[in-house]
Each structure stands twice: as C-alpha cells, then as structure tokens.
Design a protein around this motif. Structure first.
Motif, PDB file in Angstrom:
ATOM      1  N   UNK B 254      12.489  -0.480   9.799  1.00  0.00           N
ATOM      2  CA  UNK B 254      11.795  -1.354   8.861  1.00  0.00           C
ATOM      3  C   UNK B 254      10.694  -2.169   9.542  1.00  0.00           C
ATOM      4  N   UNK B 255       9.576  -2.330   8.848  1.00  0.00           N
ATOM      5  CA  UNK B 255       8.552  -3.327   9.195  1.00  0.00           C
ATOM      6  C   UNK B 255       8.013  -3.831   7.868  1.00  0.00           C
ATOM      7  N   UNK B 256       7.521  -5.090   7.838  1.00  0.00           N
ATOM      8  CA  UNK B 256       7.095  -5.658   6.554  1.00  0.00           C
ATOM      9  C   UNK B 256       6.079  -4.773   5.824  1.00  0.00           C
ATOM     10  N   UNK B 257       5.248  -4.090   6.569  1.00  0.00           N
ATOM     11  CA  UNK B 257       4.220  -3.242   5.943  1.00  0.00           C
ATOM     12  C   UNK B 257       4.686  -1.810   5.715  1.00  0.00           C
ATOM     13  N   UNK B 258       5.993  -1.581   5.619  1.00  0.00           N
ATOM     14  CA  UNK B 258       6.456  -0.184   5.580  1.00  0.00           C
ATOM     15  C   UNK B 258       5.885   0.613   4.409  1.00  0.00           C
ATOM     16  N   UNK B 259       5.567  -0.057   3.301  1.00  0.00           N
ATOM     17  CA  UNK B 259       5.026   0.690   2.150  1.00  0.00           C
ATOM     18  C   UNK B 259       3.599   1.179   2.408  1.00  0.00           C
ATOM     19  N   UNK B 260       2.947   0.580   3.400  1.00  0.00           N
ATOM     20  CA  UNK B 260       1.564   0.981   3.692  1.00  0.00           C
ATOM     21  C   UNK B 260       1.511   2.121   4.704  1.00  0.00           C
ATOM     22  N   UNK B 261       2.663   2.510   5.228  1.00  0.00           N
ATOM     23  CA  UNK B 261       2.641   3.543   6.277  1.00  0.00           C
ATOM     24  C   UNK B 261       2.716   4.937   5.683  1.00  0.00           C
TER      25      UNK B 261
END
Lengths: 313, 261
Positions: B254-261
């Motif tokens: 998980x990372x906060x920007x996971x939807x952008x990856x």
C-alpha cells in the motif's frame, strides 16, 4: 533423495544509482537476489561503505577518530583524510550546523563548506542535511546548484520537502537524492511514487528507510527493509526498486552503550570499543536486511564492515 | 501469486470504429484505444479481429507489430477463430513483457487451440465448457482435467492454461453465481491460474448498474483466487476495485497514491 539447490533469482532487480564521477564513482544496486545472497547470482555492485564527518569536523572525543584525523584542521583537510580511510568507498558530510534549532548557519556559509569539501574529496560525496524540513529544502537547492557536475547524493528528501529538493537537485542540477522515510514501508513507497510523478526516474533516487541502533527498535528497521526488498524483488514493485542507504553512525554513536564513560560502567569496558561494536553490529544487520550502502564514522568500523562485505562477495 | 492481471477488451472488431480501422489498416483508432486502456492500467490487451477467414494472418501480424512497436512490447492476447492468424501473430510477437495469450480453447471443438498454444509456447485461455454452458462444477472440473491432460501431453506447463469458469449472466442465472465462484476457489486451491470474461455477468442490466455489479463480482472472484480477467479497463470502478483488492490480498504494498499507479 539428493538435495538439489535452486538459486533464488528474481525477474526483477534493484535499480542502479551512480554517485560521483570518474574512476571513483560508485554504483549502488543492480542485484536480482536477496541481500548478500551472492550464492544465488553474482552481485555486481557489492554494498558500499561511506565515512561520515560533521561540518564541525570529526568527533575528536573518540580517541581512534581523533588519531585518524590528527593534523587535519580545515574541513577540506578532514574530507581529504576521510577519503584515505582504508575501506572507504565514499564520504559523507553532515550539515549539522545548518539546523535552525542549533547553530542555524546561513545557507551561503553551508554552501561554501560544501564547496570546500567537494573540491577536496577524491571519492563520491553524500551530503546529509540539518534534519529541518524547511531549511533542508532551501539548503539543498543551493548546494545542488553549487556542486553541479559533481553528481553528489543529497540526503534527505522527505514527504514535506521532496518536491523542492527533487526538482532542484535532480531536474535542474543533475544530482541524486535520498528519499527519507522513518521506518514506514507505506510512506517509503509513497515517497517514491511522489518523486516519480515529478518525472524523476529511479536511477536518481536512493532510499533512506530510517534506522535505529541495534537494540533500540532495530527489529522494526530490519522488518521494514526486509519487506521493502521482498516487494521490490518478489512482487516486482518498481516503486520500491531503488537501492537503500543507511546512515548508521548517528544512532550508533549516541546510544548509552556507546557514550557512557567507563568509570560509570567499568564492567562494560572501554567506551570507544563499545561504540565501534555498536556501529559494526548495526551496519552488518542493515546490510543483511537490504542496505546497499552504510555510513560510518570510526576507522575500525569502516575497516571491519568493508572486510565483511568483501569476504561475503 | 502475483498481482491481478487485467486484459483490456476494447480492441474488438465488434466496435464499428475498430472494425473499420482493421479493414482499412488505419492505425489511429486502434492506437487510441490501446493507449486509453494502458493509461487506465491494463496489463494485457486483447486483440479481437473477428473470424477474419481470408485476411486474418496478415491482419493479426499487422496489429501485433503496430501495438508492440508503439507501446513498448505490450503483452497481447490474440483473439480470433482463425488459428492460422493466431500463429501468424505469434510469429512476429515480442515476448519481452510476457508470453502471448491464445484466446481461446475449450474442451470441445476448440481444443486444438491448446495444441496451437503448446507449439508456440503461449498461454491459453481454456474455457471449462464443451458444447454450451456447463451444468455444474463437476462438469466444469471434468472439462478442466481434459484440457489439462491435452495441453500437458503437448508440453504445456499447467500454469499456462488459464481456466475460465464461464461467467454466467446474473439476469436469468442468478442461482448459478455462487457455484461459479466456488469453482474459482477450486481452481485456486489446485494452484491453477484463472481468467474470466467479466462483463457477461451484468449483461442486460442498466448502464448505471453494470459497473457496480461487475466490480463486486470481480472483488468476490478475486477473494476466491481469480488471477486475471478480461475487462474494460476504462471503467474506473473496475480498476479501483482491482487495485484495492490487490492491496487487501497483500499482492502489492500500500501507498497513499496506490490508485494512481
């Protein structure tokens, strides 16, 4: 049934990051196996050892350090001497005096010190900041500009200042940056995502995943580094495939076991030997957990850790 | 098991724009759809050229080369009833980013697509059906075993047979859905890879409902061990579901920007 050994090589690999220029440049990363697992596949760039000194000079209260730097009075002389330390692959200047909560040295003076050091060194240079987010953002921008062409590694870009540092250091002046998180795997990844979203490739970024002296919460450091390396290789997570660097010295030389005088704890033996032991054991542990470089202070530690690395490769 | 693999379905000759582009070999509409899907996070792209009985070989070669040259050897799923066209496509295929997928074999008339995949070291989507829809999971499993035997006899690795349990339309076959999910679980327990044509489940439902139904089905199937699906990656809800489920199933960190990856 006879034992058949299957080398554990991954399709993914750690990205290579080069710091410094010319013959003495060092490259971190590149491996496609777990840390130090050179029996699974050759590790083309073995872990590197750096020598740390502060902008106020080396810590001369430690006899072995004082002896090593004897006669080196200016910061330039100290830097030059550090490059001659047996086992050193690079050197690291800590801009301790820049801290606004300490000496608050003006940025121009810090830049001048960095210039002096950069002119003096024969090995690649890693610069550590003041640990103050606002000051470092401004400081590293100027340092990056002043040292253009030297390909230095500027620690540390953190969540709150990564943009200013990354844009100035990497995009404007072609330096490398250290993405610093403190023992937080999710933040480590997030920081790399944010830096990559600025258009900066992994070949410019080294991770400082945070550290602690052995015995002081070190198990969190170890498990974080393990998990990061596991995700990078086994899950092919390209947001975690940057090499890792761990500044070991600061923690190792500030815990009680390293600083308590022998007269207070005669059963512990000489303080200096304890500090060296702490530095070596912490460095060996982070190397086993995935660090591609460690930063140390004492000549005995540098010699021991570089010997450890060369004998394991 | 790694991250979930999405196969983008939007290069399909059923779309008038794509059909016209394929007929006239006009790259633009095809590249545009490919880019949209890759930007949205698709891993593989399906290339459906239809039956293409006469021009298939030439057309598939053209499409494979076009897409791989423009998109860094994007891995492709070659989708046509014309076996020669699939073989022709594979002959110009670059494997740098993954093996080609043959779409598709079944345990009936189309079983020879597995031979085609075996000859060309390709992955093969293997529909667990023979003639029509399987009645129950015993039937699905029998077809699965038939295809496994056929493929492995010809040198395929079991992991290269991606078994499709056959998603059934919910409207009319609501009582079959839980069983289908159970079959995905069985495949997963046996260590097999799986794939499904997801949008089938919401066929006939209003446009506003379909993405919701598709995403929830996908999340439930992923929990059962589904490893890939043919989807519309431009459906944001679906891609958000895949990315979130990959996090929950610990396939990716998980990372906060996971939807952008």
């Amino acid at each position: 049934m006879p034992f058949k050994r299957t080398p554990q090589q991954f399709a993914a690999s750690i990205k290579e990051v080069t710091i410094g220029t010319g013959d003495k440049a060092v490259t971190l990363g590149g491996e496609n196996v777990f840390p130090l697992y050179s029996f699974d596949a050759p590790i083309s760039n073995p872990p590197k050892v750096g020598v740390e000194f502060s902008d106020t000079g080396p810590d001369r209260s430690v006899p072995g350090i004082a002896a090593f730097y004897a006669g080196a009075d200016s910061l330039g002389d100290v830097a030059k001497r550090a490059c001659d330390m047996p086992g050193a692959d690079f050197v690291s200047l800590v801009l301790e005096s820049a801290d606004p909560n300490g000496d608050d040295m003006p940025i121009e003076e810090c830049v001048a010190l960095c210039r002096e050091v950069a002119e003096a060194v024969s090995l690649p240079l890693v610069i550590q900041g003041s640990k103050n987010v606002e000051k470092d953002a401004k400081l590293f921008e100027k340092v990056a500009e002043a040292l253009q062409g030297k390909n230095v590694l500027l620690m540390s870009a953190r969540e709150d200042n990564h943009k200013a540092i990354a844009v100035a250091a990497v995009m404007a002046y072609g330096q490398k940056i250290g993405a610093e998180s403190s023992v937080d795997i999710n933040l480590a990844k997030q920081l790399n995502v944010l830096v990559s979203q600025l258009g900066i490739g992994g070949e410019n970024v080294v991770m400082n995943l945070g550290t602690a002296a052995a015995g002081y919460g070190f198990e969190y450091v170890a498990s974080t580094m393990d998990r990061v390396r596991g995700a990078a290789l086994a899950q092919n997570d390209n947001m975690l495939q940057m090499p890792a660097i761990t500044p070991v010295a600061g923690d190792a030389w500030s815990v009680k076991e390293s600083v308590a005088p022998e007269e207070d704890f005669p059963e512990w033996g000489p303080a200096e030997q304890r500090g060296v032991s702490m530095e070596i054991s912490t460095a060996a542990s982070v190397l086993a957990a995935g660090a591609n470089a460690v930063i140390l202070r004492h000549p005995d530690s540098v010699a021991a850790v570089s010997k450890l690395v060369s004998e394991l490769m | 098991m790694g991250k979930f693999i999405t196969i983008g379905e939007r290069i399909h000759c059923i779309s008038p724009a794509i059909r016209a582009a394929m007929e006239s070999k006009d790259p633009e509409p095809i590249l545009k759809r490919a880019k949209e899907q890759l930007d949205a996070g698709a891993v593989y792209l399906d290339v459906n050229i239809g039956p293409a009985e006469k021009t298939g070989e030439d057309l598939m070669k053209w499409a494979v080369t076009l897409l791989q040259e423009h998109f860094d050897n994007v891995p492709l799923c070659l989708d046509t009833a014309n076996k020669k066209a699939i073989a022709a496509g594979i002959s110009v295929y670059n494997r740098a980013k993954g093996k080609p997928i043959v779409n598709s074999a079944d345990a009936g008339d189309r079983i020879s697509y597995l031979a085609l995949a075996a000859e060309n070291d390709a992955i093969c989507i293997s529909l667990c059906s023979k003639s029509g829809v399987p009645a129950d999971n015993d039937e699905r499993m029998a077809y699965c075993q038939e295809m496994l035997e056929y493929g492995t006899e010809r040198g395929m690795e079991p992991e290269d047979l991606w078994f499709d349990p056959l998603c059934l339309v919910i409207k009319g076959m609501q009582d079959k859905q839980a069983e289908m999910l159970e079959f995905v679980r069985q495949l997963s327990d046996m260590g097999f890879n799986s794939v499904c044509g997801l949008s089938n489940v919401s066929n006939g439902m209003p446009k506003t409902v379909r993405p919701i139904m598709d995403s929830v089905m996908l999340a439930m199937a992923m929990q059962c061990g589904l490893t890939s699906a043919i989807v519309n990656p431009c459906d944001l809800r679906i891609m958000e579901t895949v990315k979130s489920a990959d996090i929950i199933l610990n396939k990716t960190l998980y990372a906060d920007s996971y939807l952008e990856l």
